[in-house]
Every structure is written in C-alpha cells, then in structure tokens.
Design a protein around this motif. Structure first.
Motif, mmCIF file in Angstrom:
data_model
loop_
_atom_site.group_PDB
_atom_site.id
_atom_site.type_symbol
_atom_site.label_atom_id
_atom_site.label_comp_id
_atom_site.label_asym_id
_atom_site.label_seq_id
_atom_site.Cartn_x
_atom_site.Cartn_y
_atom_site.Cartn_z
ATOM 1 N N LEU A 222 -39.684 3.299 86.395
ATOM 2 C CA LEU A 222 -40.890 2.525 86.096
ATOM 3 C C LEU A 222 -40.618 1.482 85.016
ATOM 4 O O LEU A 222 -41.153 0.377 85.060
ATOM 5 N N ALA B 143 -46.681 4.705 91.615
ATOM 6 C CA ALA B 143 -46.506 3.629 90.622
ATOM 7 C C ALA B 143 -45.231 2.838 90.882
ATOM 8 O O ALA B 143 -45.102 1.700 90.449
ATOM 9 N N PRO C 164 -45.880 -0.959 93.929
ATOM 10 C CA PRO C 164 -47.029 -1.717 93.407
ATOM 11 C C PRO C 164 -48.114 -2.011 94.432
ATOM 12 O O PRO C 164 -49.299 -1.869 94.124
ATOM 13 N N TRP D 165 -59.007 -10.169 88.914
ATOM 14 C CA TRP D 165 -58.148 -11.297 88.510
ATOM 15 C C TRP D 165 -57.899 -12.202 89.715
ATOM 16 O O TRP D 165 -57.978 -13.422 89.631
ATOM 17 N N TYR E 32 -49.943 1.166 95.183
ATOM 18 C CA TYR E 32 -50.601 1.572 93.937
ATOM 19 C C TYR E 32 -51.895 0.782 93.755
ATOM 20 O O TYR E 32 -52.945 1.340 93.421
ATOM 21 N N ARG E 33 -51.815 -0.544 94.000
ATOM 22 C CA ARG E 33 -53.006 -1.406 93.899
ATOM 23 C C ARG E 33 -54.134 -0.869 94.773
ATOM 24 O O ARG E 33 -55.273 -0.744 94.338
ATOM 25 N N VAL F 182 -50.635 -12.820 84.853
ATOM 26 C CA VAL F 182 -50.683 -11.375 85.072
ATOM 27 C C VAL F 182 -49.765 -11.039 86.249
ATOM 28 O O VAL F 182 -50.175 -11.142 87.400
ATOM 29 N N PRO F 183 -48.521 -10.673 85.981
ATOM 30 C CA PRO F 183 -47.595 -10.398 87.085
ATOM 31 C C PRO F 183 -48.133 -9.305 88.005
ATOM 32 O O PRO F 183 -48.617 -8.275 87.543
ATOM 33 N N GLU F 184 -48.045 -9.579 89.298
ATOM 34 C CA GLU F 184 -48.590 -8.667 90.314
ATOM 35 C C GLU F 184 -47.862 -7.343 90.397
ATOM 36 O O GLU F 184 -48.441 -6.318 90.720
ATOM 37 N N ALA F 185 -46.569 -7.376 90.126
ATOM 38 C CA ALA F 185 -45.745 -6.192 90.398
ATOM 39 C C ALA F 185 -45.882 -5.100 89.341
ATOM 40 O O ALA F 185 -45.305 -4.035 89.473
ATOM 41 N N GLN F 186 -46.644 -5.363 88.290
ATOM 42 C CA GLN F 186 -46.751 -4.346 87.241
ATOM 43 C C GLN F 186 -47.601 -3.166 87.714
ATOM 44 O O GLN F 186 -48.568 -3.341 88.444
ATOM 45 N N THR F 187 -47.221 -1.984 87.286
ATOM 46 C CA THR F 187 -48.104 -0.829 87.529
ATOM 47 C C THR F 187 -48.300 -0.086 86.213
ATOM 48 O O THR F 187 -49.144 -0.471 85.419
ATOM 49 N N CYS F 188 -47.461 0.926 85.984
ATOM 50 C CA CYS F 188 -47.637 1.732 84.779
ATOM 51 C C CYS F 188 -46.371 1.623 83.947
ATOM 52 O O CYS F 188 -45.283 1.410 84.473
ATOM 53 N N VAL G 251 -51.457 -5.112 81.724
ATOM 54 C CA VAL G 251 -52.872 -4.722 81.708
ATOM 55 C C VAL G 251 -53.065 -3.276 81.253
ATOM 56 O O VAL G 251 -54.050 -2.959 80.587
#
Ligand code: SF4
Lengths: 471, 254
Positions: free
Chosen positions: B63, A412, A415, A466, A418-419, B40-46, B12
């Motif tokens: 995180l 995590a 990114p 998306w 993770y994707r 929707v920012p790409e760098a988001q994860t958890c 998300v």
C-alpha cells in the motif's frame, strides 16, 4: 509460572468493573505525571542526560559478555560470590542452597522484581523458610498474597481503607481504636512489626538497580531505607539481579541515576542510594559476612542482537506505566504477569512466549506517550509493533481480525474496486442513519457501537464528489 | 517567502473519503486560499497504517508503494490527518531496506509530505485565515500528529485567527482519546474508559465545540458524546479554518 497474561481480556473486564481499583488509579496516576513534569522542567540538561543514559546501556549491551566477566572477577576480588542462573529454577536453587548453608529460617527482603520473576516467596515458603517483605508496598501485597501492580509502587492499585482492613486482619495485636486513617500511621505500624524481623532474619535479599563492572558493586535505590536494614543487619546478603543491570563504571551509574528518580517519582534523587561492594571486611563493625550475587538470564541473552534488544535498556523507573492511558484504565494486574504496563507488554512476550501473551502487544493505541517519557529512550511502540509482526507471521491473531484486515487490504490494493466499494458502503450506511447523522447499531461493528454511536457518512465519497465538482 | 502556487497532491485519507468529504473540501479551500494548485490523484486508497499496525508488513509495503507511485511529481503531499501523515512521514521509510530504490522513494515522499495545518503554517507561512466560525472551542491533540510530527501550536495559531472562535485548553489535551485504529474495536472496554476520562476533561472546559485534526479520534469522541446525549459539537480543524459551519457537525443530523 502463572499464565494470567493469556487471560488479558477477562482480567480487563474485572478491572474495569472494580470500583476500588478505578478509584485508586485515578488518585495516583496524575500525581506521578505532574511530579515528573516538574522535575524535568527543573533540569535543563534532562533530555541530554537521557541520550547519555541510552548510549551507556547500548554500549553495555553490545559488549555484555565482556562486562559480565569483568564484573564477576571484581565481585570475587572483593570476597563476594557470583552465581549464574540461566533459568528461574537455577536462581531459586541457588538461593535455597545459600539459605540451607546458613540454616536460615527467615529472610527479610528489599524490593526486587527478579524475586517476582522467579516466584521466590512461594518457593521459600514451600521449603520451610519465611520470607518477609520490608518495602511497605511489597509488605502490603504480601499480606494480600498478590503480585505488585506497578514496578515501583507495588500497591498502587489499593485504596487506603483496603490497606487498613488488611492490617487489622493480620496485625491482630492492633487496638481497634488505633487510628489508621492517615498513611504515615500505616507506615508506623508496618515499621513496628518489621523492626523485630530485621534483627532476627538470617539472610537479607535485595534486588539491584545497577551492577558496576569496574568495582563489582551493586546499587539499590529506595525511599524507605528498608533496603539498607535488609542488607546490613543479617549475616548473609543475597543480591538478585538480571544480567542487563550492568553498567561499566560508577560514573555511568550516576549519570543514569540522575534520570531514574526524576522519571520515577519526580524526586531529584531517591532518599537512599546504597552501594554494596562485597561483604564485611576485616575491621568493619557491621555488614553481612557473606555477599552473594545471583545473576539471572531467563531469556534475556536471546534478546540480544534482535529487534527487541532495546528493551534491555530499561531501568524499571515506571514512567511509562504512569503515563500510559491503558495502564491507568486497567491497573497492573490485568497484564497478568510480573511486569505490567507498556514495557511489560514488550518484556512479557520475550520471557514467557508471545503465544502466552498474545493480547499484550495489541492492547495499545500506539499513542507514544511511553516512548516520550522513557528516560532510556526505548521505542516501546516500535517494539510492540514488532511483536504484532511476530503474531501475524505465526497466525496468532484472531481469525476474524486477520480476514477482515486482509480483505480490506486486498481491496485497497485495487483502487478502482476500492472506489466502488467505499461508495457503496458510504451510501448504505448513510441511508441507514435516516438523516440522524449517526447509527446506534451496525452489523459486525458491535466493538464500536457497544459504547458509542457511529457517525454516519455524509452520503457520497470525496472521490465521487471531486469528480462531480471538478470534472 | 513561500513558493508561488506549488503543485500539491491531496491525500484524502480513507475516513475523510468515506465518512466526511467536507473535510477534504475544506482542506482544498485552505490550500487554494494559500496559493496552491491542488490535485487529487485517483489511484490513492489507504496509507496502509492498519496493515502496518497489525503486523502485516507485506500489505503495508504494497500500500505504501501504491501511495508513493500515486504522488510522484508533486512538490508537496498534504494530509488532513496527523495519523496518516505520521505513517507516511515517519513509517514509510522504515518499511524498506536502506539502499534500495523503494527506500529512496519512501524517503523522498516522506520529505514532501505534511499534515495540513503544519503545511499551511510552516511551508506556506500562513499567519491567519479569513474565516468566521462561531465556537467556544477546545482542542484535542491527536497522538500521532503531536508525538510523531510535533504538531501543537500550528492548529491553535490558525484557529485563533478565525473570527468567532475562542479557545480554552482542556486538562490532558495530549492524552489519547482511546481510538487507536483497530484498538477501539478490539478492546472496547479500555477504549471506553479512556473516552470517559477524555469527555470529563472536555466537558469541564465549558466549550460548545470540540476540535481536532484527525477524523478517527473525532469519530470516536463524537460517537461517545452523542451516545451520552451531549450537546457539544465536534469538528475537524479544517472545517473550522475554512469557515464551513453549514455542514452539520460530526454525528449530527442534517
Ligand atoms: S521502559 Fe523506560 S519508562 Fe518504562 S520502566 Fe523502563 S526505563 Fe522506565
């Protein structure tokens, strides 16, 4: 000290399979909740009183040394004796010494969690002294040789017919035709047996809900009046209390009393609120000749000044237990030591060591209902999380969990990787569901699929879609 | 008056991202209908909650910082989950030492972050949604949304405006369903007992649809309902508010 808390998982397995326990728990739990809600609605200043109650205890805990000294001086002034006990051993020894001096053969006892904490009954018996519990719930569990499963309702885990069977087993004088199908008839039967004991007991032992620094008074609240008989009829009264029971003034105690019974049973006040200040004075017609207070620390002083200090505000009302879905699912014995439920899972690790109670802080969904109802506004989930931090620091959690979460966190933090990983996982799981929308079995996920299906992913991740839809 | 077309960043959530993107798209639709510009920012994860709740503060911090960086500059950050929302609003600031820049930034994000239904009603002043969804529904209050963010009336108010939705309350709608993140796999037996009680209350309403605002709880309840063969359909509140009845309910066949 028994270490049943370490066997939490086994205890839970047994509790979940115990039909009688499950029946008993579904009967009483909702009743407590309903009554507290009603009591709160009827008192508009309830939440403000909770703030006051919290502030009073916070103040005491920040100046505990001063109030303890003041209290001790006052007790002495009124002719009483204070015994400091750092450990359960010290406390037991102090009790025994008083018993020996009084040539005691039998002691009656009001409800006391500290007595449980120091395993007093076993100890007294081993030393030839018979303890008799006088609170009905405690009396029942003494017959069964069990621990209380709830702080204020010790026998809440039992059904009425179990209690009847115990009475018939032990009260051999009972006429088999005597009707014991209603609770009042059980109470009547216990009272009949206890009446004689009150009169012959050499010593009465009670707990304390509050100790008042300004007057040296101890207070107990009960609903059966058994505490009063226990402490006024014998020649000697021993109060067992832990150091955090202190409040500065009578006024402070009454503020907290206003939230105590309401939170516990939904009553405005308990049936009996009894104040004891010293023993019998010249001219008094009755009352104990000697008055002793045993003040137990047992690790509490170590909690002062730490992130766990708030737990010492607890007034043992039991509201957090009554509102806890985990407690209601497994009952109090599963927790394996003296204090069950949410606050028990905070206290137990502090008193017996987190390594002996590893599961307790983890067996919570952090639903927050305990904190929501706690009259002392103890942030229980936060304290549980602090214990989890300690477990994490000391590597006390299961390795599989640690590695699993560690790996996931590692991903995590990256990114892009993770994707890719989530896209792959979503696709694989979706394929395995074969269009059924759910999976009955998933490798490494038996904890989930033992009791429920796993809803399948829709196929692509949100981020994939998306990009496709909003390039 | 709400601001005109505020720039909103959508967080998300891991579960929506991986299991149910349709919830994310429903959220986007609702936000755009309310006049927001959604990114929707790409760098988001958890959000880091699993680490935080496992006592792993270092990873939770890392995180959190990632999320804080990813959502810099947005007027608002909206989350279709009370649980991840609660983590960002209530717990991020607790992760950092007061007085530090990280703490300041965590507070700043906390102030800008909202759970979806509360954002629509409280910030965008949405009174009703234009949607149709046939459902005799009952609503489960997820714990974090309810107790950390005080969300109770917001989803109900919006649901009441959906054509075709009728709501009936279940007993103990505010009692935990037994999900609790890793809790449900660490203590499956206790979790299942809690679920059983929840299911009894859901079934007693006679509802044909169960709605809630958190995908974790929904997957838990749907997984159990389907395991016992129940016909009750399970939906995220965003899907109902967006009128997305074309997507199969949670845990059901295409
Ligand atoms: S923690 Fe709060 S609710 Fe629980 S027993 Fe103590 S005072 Fe009562």
């Amino acid at each position: 000290m028994d270490l049943g808390a370490a066997n939490f998982k086994d205890n839970v397995g047994k509790a979940l399979a115990d039909d009688k326990l499950q029946h008993a728990m579904t009967e009483t739990g909702p009743r407590f909740v309903y009554k507290r809600t009603k009591a709160r609605e009827a008192l508009p200043e309830f939440d403000r009183l909770r703030d006051q109650a919290r502030d009073i205890k916070d103040h005491v805990l920040d100046h505990l040394d001063i109030y303890l000294e003041k209290y001790e001086a006052k007790v002495k002034e009124t002719g009483g004796h204070v015994h400091w006990a750092e450990t359960p051993d010290d406390a037991r020894a102090a009790v025994l010494e008083i018993c020996r001096k009084a040539n005691a053969r039998m002691v009656t006892k009001g409800k006391s969690m500290i007595s449980e904490e120091i395993d007093l009954n076993q100890y007294l018996e081993a030393n030839g002294i018979t303890p008799v519990e006088t609170d009905l719930g405690e009396y029942i569990i003494q017959l069964r040789n069990e621990r209380p499963s709830h702080i204020i309702a010790p026998a809440v885990h039992l059904t009425r017919d179990q209690v009847e069977a115990d009475f018939r087993r032990v009260h051999t004088h009972l006429d088999p035709k005597r009707d014991l199908t209603e609770i009042p008839s059980l109470v009547e039967e216990a009272r009949g047996v206890l009446r004689q004991k009150y009169l012959t007991a050499d010593i009465g032992i009670t707990g304390a809900n509050f100790l008042i620094a300004e007057t040296g008074t101890s207070i107990i609240v009960t609903n059966e009046g058994n505490g009063d008989l226990t402490q006024t009829l014998p020649k000697v009264h021993i109060v067992l209390a832990s150091i955090e029971k202190l409040v500065p003034t009578l006024e402070d105690a009454t503020t907290i009393l206003r939230v105590l019974a309401r939170s516990a049973t939904g009553q405005d006040f308990s049936n009996y609120t009894t104040f004891s200040t010293g023993g019998r004075r010249p001219g008094d017609l009755d009352g104990p000749i000697e008055y002793h207070v045993i003040l137990l620390d047992n690790g509490r002083a170590n909690v002062l000044g730490t992130e766990f200090q708030d737990m010492l505000r607890c007034i043992r009302c039991g509201a957090c237990l009554n509102h806890c879905p985990v407690y209601n699912a497994v009952g109090g014995h599963a927790y394996g030591w003296v204090y069950p439920g949410p606050i028990g899972s905070v206290i137990t690790p502090a008193l017996i060591g987190i390594e002996n109670a590893k599961h307790l802080p983890n067996a919570s969904t952090f639903c927050g209902r305990c904190e929501e109802v706690c009259p002392m506004r103890i942030p229980i989930p936060k304290m549980l999380r602090h214990w989890r931090e300690k477990e994490f620091e000391r590597h006390l959690q299961p390795t599989s969990m640690r590695w699993g979460l560690g790996f996931w966190a590692w991903m995590a933090k990256r990114p892009k990787l993770y994707r890719k990983a989530t896209a792959l996982a979503a696709r694989v799981l979706a394929n395995q569901a074969h269009g059924k929308g759910r999976l009955k079995k998933v490798p490494l996920a038996s904890g989930w699929t033992e009791f429920r299906d796993l809803p399948a992913p829709q196929g692509k991740t949100f981020h994939q879609l998306w990009k496709e839809r909003r390039p | 008056m709400p601001e005109l077309s505020p720039r909103v960043g959508l967080f998300v959530t891991c579960l929506v991202d991986m299991f149910r993107p349709s919830v994310g798209f429903a959220a986007v639709k609702l936000l755009e209908d309310a006049g927001c510009t959604v990114e929707v920012p790409e760098a988001q994860t958890c959000c880091g909650q699993p680490a935080y709740n496992s006592g792993d503060t270092a990873n939770a911090r890392a995180l959190a910082l990632n999320v804080i960086a990813a959502f810099k500059g947005f007027a608002h950050v909206v989350v279709p989950s009370g649980s991840c929302g609660g983590m960002m609003v209530k717990h991020y600031p607790e992760l950092f030492e007061p007085g530090t820049t990280d703490h300041e930034e965590a507070l700043d994000l906390s102030r800008r972050t909202h759970e979806l239904t509360s954002f629509l009603t409280r910030v965008m002043k949405v009174e009703k949604v234009e949607a149709e969804f046939p459902a005799r529904a009952t609503y489960h209050d997820s714990c974090s949304g309810l107790r950390e963010l005080g969300i109770r009336n917001e989803p109900r108010k919006l649901l009441a405006s959906v054509e075709g939705v009728s709501l009936r309350e279940m007993t103990d709608s505010e009692v935990c369903c037994g999900f609790g993140g890793t809790f449900c796999v660490k203590y499956p037996g206790i979790s299942d007992k809690m679920l059983e009680k929840k299911l009894r209350h859901i079934e007693a309403t006679g509802a044909d649809t169960l709605i809630a605002g958190d995908l974790g709880c929904l997957m838990n309840m749907a997984g159990k309902l389907k395991r016992v063969g129940s016909a009750i359909k399970v939906r995220h509140v965003a899907e109902v508010l967006a009128g997305d009845y074309g997507t199969p309910p949670i845990a059901e066949a295409e």
